[in-house]
Each structure stands twice: as structure tokens, then as C-alpha cells.
Scaffold this motif. Structure first.
Motif, PDB file in Angstrom:
ATOM      1  N   UNK A  58       0.823  -1.208   0.000  1.00  0.00           N
ATOM      2  CA  UNK A  58       0.000   0.000   0.000  1.00  0.00           C
ATOM      3  C   UNK A  58       0.857   1.259   0.000  1.00  0.00           C
ATOM      4  N   UNK A  59       1.959   1.215   0.725  1.00  0.00           N
ATOM      5  CA  UNK A  59       2.849   2.377   0.730  1.00  0.00           C
ATOM      6  C   UNK A  59       3.455   2.595  -0.653  1.00  0.00           C
ATOM      7  N   UNK A  60       3.805   1.482  -1.319  1.00  0.00           N
ATOM      8  CA  UNK A  60       4.346   1.595  -2.676  1.00  0.00           C
ATOM      9  C   UNK A  60       3.310   2.127  -3.654  1.00  0.00           C
ATOM     10  N   UNK A  61       2.072   1.630  -3.549  1.00  0.00           N
ATOM     11  CA  UNK A  61       0.994   2.108  -4.422  1.00  0.00           C
ATOM     12  C   UNK A  61       0.713   3.588  -4.178  1.00  0.00           C
ATOM     13  N   UNK A  62       0.705   3.971  -2.901  1.00  0.00           N
ATOM     14  CA  UNK A  62       0.452   5.380  -2.564  1.00  0.00           C
ATOM     15  C   UNK A  62       1.528   6.274  -3.157  1.00  0.00           C
ATOM     16  N   UNK A  63       2.784   5.841  -3.070  1.00  0.00           N
ATOM     17  CA  UNK A  63       3.884   6.640  -3.622  1.00  0.00           C
ATOM     18  C   UNK A  63       3.760   6.774  -5.136  1.00  0.00           C
ATOM     19  N   UNK A  64       3.366   5.689  -5.795  1.00  0.00           N
ATOM     20  CA  UNK A  64       3.226   5.718  -7.252  1.00  0.00           C
ATOM     21  C   UNK A  64       2.077   6.629  -7.679  1.00  0.00           C
ATOM     22  N   UNK A  65       0.981   6.593  -6.936  1.00  0.00           N
ATOM     23  CA  UNK A  65      -0.154   7.467  -7.253  1.00  0.00           C
ATOM     24  C   UNK A  65       0.194   8.925  -6.986  1.00  0.00           C
ATOM     25  N   UNK A  66       0.961   9.159  -5.915  1.00  0.00           N
ATOM     26  CA  UNK A  66       1.452  10.516  -5.646  1.00  0.00           C
ATOM     27  C   UNK A  66       2.222  11.059  -6.840  1.00  0.00           C
ATOM     28  N   UNK A  67       3.059  10.213  -7.426  1.00  0.00           N
ATOM     29  CA  UNK A  67       3.863  10.629  -8.584  1.00  0.00           C
ATOM     30  C   UNK A  67       2.979  11.106  -9.741  1.00  0.00           C
ATOM     31  N   UNK A  68       1.776  10.553  -9.808  1.00  0.00           N
ATOM     32  CA  UNK A  68       0.827  10.937 -10.855  1.00  0.00           C
ATOM     33  C   UNK A  68      -0.056  12.109 -10.429  1.00  0.00           C
ATOM     34  N   UNK A  69       0.204  12.620  -9.208  1.00  0.00           N
ATOM     35  CA  UNK A  69      -0.576  13.754  -8.715  1.00  0.00           C
ATOM     36  C   UNK A  69      -1.939  13.371  -8.174  1.00  0.00           C
ATOM     37  N   UNK A  70      -2.123  12.080  -7.865  1.00  0.00           N
ATOM     38  CA  UNK A  70      -3.415  11.589  -7.369  1.00  0.00           C
ATOM     39  C   UNK A  70      -3.326  11.351  -5.864  1.00  0.00           C
ATOM     40  N   UNK A  71      -4.273  11.899  -5.119  1.00  0.00           N
ATOM     41  CA  UNK A  71      -4.282  11.716  -3.667  1.00  0.00           C
ATOM     42  C   UNK A  71      -4.743  10.307  -3.308  1.00  0.00           C
ATOM     43  N   UNK A  72      -4.280   9.828  -2.138  1.00  0.00           N
ATOM     44  CA  UNK A  72      -4.553   8.465  -1.696  1.00  0.00           C
ATOM     45  C   UNK A  72      -4.919   8.472  -0.216  1.00  0.00           C
ATOM     46  N   UNK A  73      -5.848   7.593   0.153  1.00  0.00           N
ATOM     47  CA  UNK A  73      -6.162   7.404   1.570  1.00  0.00           C
ATOM     48  C   UNK A  73      -6.088   5.921   1.883  1.00  0.00           C
ATOM     49  N   UNK A  74      -5.215   5.566   2.829  1.00  0.00           N
ATOM     50  CA  UNK A  74      -5.107   4.190   3.308  1.00  0.00           C
ATOM     51  C   UNK A  74      -5.491   4.195   4.784  1.00  0.00           C
TER      52      UNK A  74
END
Length: 275
Positions: A58-74
């Protein structure tokens, strides 16, 4: 709150990790981490059995989505991680209600829930959510279980049904004999009585569903992914060759597949004028 971090060589907004607490319908505090990029879009990540929001994947997915400028909530479901409540075996539909509380919280804050993703048990939870609510149109089931009558023996022993009928409870212990949690007959039946086939058939056709599964998954067999593909109306299946249940050596593959599906969903919603 974590210190803001700026991606080197990019003009993305400053990203902050914010601790967010949301109450579920039972008044329990659900604790989560918001990876805030400033985007209207938000992806929600749902952990699996006996796991938490701190899962490496989940941390890896969140970081990858951040790179695309997309916010994430886990976040942690009730009874798991930092969230309030006691851990319960089963609890699939109640966790879907926890997810609903999270979706409502961010929807009321004018965020657009562009996708919900669940791993393992969380995969079942997001599918159950989609079968009940129609407010999220991109759903990702990573390594979920199709037949919930299976997999119980590995946690409870081969004679679990006989023991639960006689004693009414099963106390689960670790390899050292230390008590971990108690399984009641009610919580066991909660799991055994869930019909994933019926739930999947109830998912609206305008909901895009991705099932991703490792071909070498030793916890939930890849055959379960094939069963999901047979019954979900608007479905895409991606088998990651060689990957285990946790995608231990295939994090990049999982991330790439998930990102592509989420970004395609965001573009589709934009064409509809919803974003």
C-alpha cells in the motif's frame, strides 16, 4: 503530520501525509493516512486479513499514485491497526460499511472517489461494496477469494466446524501458543454465508472492475481470479506471472497494472463530465 516532500525534478504540488480519523456507523474511530497532492481525485486502499494500512504494498501504491498527482487514503478497518474496535473473524460486510463511512467522509469534503482497491480480504470488501453502493465506478480486487468456504482450515484447523458446534468458540493461537484472537460461531457463519458469486452478479455494469492475481499465490489460488472473471459484468483480469500473494518480487508489476487501470477510469469519468 509528516514533513511535506517535493518530488525532485517535477512541478507536482507539495505532498503531505495527514493523519485522518473518521467515525464509522458504530461510533468507532477509523484511523487513516491521507497522501494529499491537492487533486480532486482520491483513491482509497483497503487492507486484508490481520493486516493494516502500513502494508508495504500500500505504501508503494500510494507513492506511485502521488507521482501521478493523485491523492490516496489508506486506513485501518475497525479492530485492526490503530482503529478502534475488536478484531472479528469474518466481518466482511461490516468492513464494507467502514469503507462506506470513508467514502461518505471524503465525498462530503467534495473529493471525487476515483477508485477503491482492496488486497486479499480487502478485495472481497471492495467487491461487496460495489454490489451494495453505486457511487464508485472503478474497483480493483487484488488477490481476493471467490469461495469463502475455503481457506478457513489454515487459520482454524481441519476440525473447525466440529469445534465451533461443540464449544461455540475457537481461540486462535500463534506458533508459540500465544493467544491471538477468538472466533465465535456468529463471526464464522458471517464468513461462510457470504455468496461472492451473487454479490459479483449484483455489481452495476457501469462499474469497471479489475482483478489482479499472482500465478504463484499459495494462499488464495489463481483459480479464484478466473471465477471472478466469469461473473462480474464489466471486468478485466490480469494474472501476474510468478507473483505470490503479497507480490513480494512483483511490486513494480502490480503498481504498473493498477496505475494504468485507475488512470483510464479517471479519463473516462472526465469524458462523462464527472471530474
Amino acid at each position: 503530520m509528516a514533513q511535506p516532500s517535493i518530488h525532485e525534478g517535477q512541478s507536482l504540488p507539495v505532498i503531505q501525509q495527514q493523519r485522518v480519523i473518521i467515525r464509522n456507523k458504530y461510533g468507532e474511530k477509523l484511523v487513516g493516512v491521507l497522501h494529499e497532492t491537492g487533486s480532486a481525485e482520491l483513491v482509497i486502499l483497503c487492507h486484508g486479513y490481520r493486516c493494516s494500512k502500513e502494508n508495504k504494498t500500500f505504501k508503494n501504491l500510494a507513492a506511485a499514485l502521488e507521482e501521478e498527482g493523485i491523492s490516496v487514503f489508506r486506513f485501518d478497518f475497525a479492530g485492526n491497526g490503530e482503529s478502534e474496535g475488536s478484531f472479528q473473524y469474518g466481518n466482511y460486510r461490516r468492513e464494507a460499511e467502514d469503507l462506506h463511512a470513508v467514502v461518505l467522509h471524503f465525498s462530503e469534503a467534495k473529493r471525487l472517489i476515483s477508485a477503491i482497491l482492496g488486497h486479499s480480504k480487502g478485495g472481497n470488501v471492495v467487491l461487496l461494496y460495489a454490489s451494495t453502493y453505486s457511487d464508485v465506478h472503478t474497483v480493483i480486487n487484488a488477490s481476493g477469494r471467490f469461495n469463502l468456504e475455503r481457506g478457513n482450515e489454515s487459520h482454524l484447523g481441519t476440525d473447525f466446524l466440529q469445534r465451533i458446534r461443540i464449544d461455540g468458540i475457537i481461540d486462535v493461537k500463534d506458533d508459540t501458543g500465544k493467544f491471538e484472537y477468538r472466533v465465535t460461531e456468529e463471526s464464522l457463519m458471517d464468513r461462510l454465508n457470504i455468496d461472492m458469486r451473487a454479490a459479483c452478479l449484483s455489481i452495476p455494469k457501469d462499474c469497471r472492475v479489475l482483478t489482479v492475481h499472482g500465478s504463484k499465490d499459495q494462499i488464495i489460488p489463481v483459480e479464484d481470479a478466473l471465477e471472478f472473471a466469469k461473473v462480474i459484468p464489466n471486468h478485466k483480469l490480469h494474472i501476474v506471472e510468478g507473483a505470490d500473494h503479497g507480490y513480494t518480487a512483483h511490486q513494480a508489476d502490480l503498481t504498473s497494472i493498477v496505475l494504468e487501470f485507475i488512470k483510464a477510469g479517471i479519463q473516462q469519468e472526465k469524458r462523462r463530465g464527472k471530474m
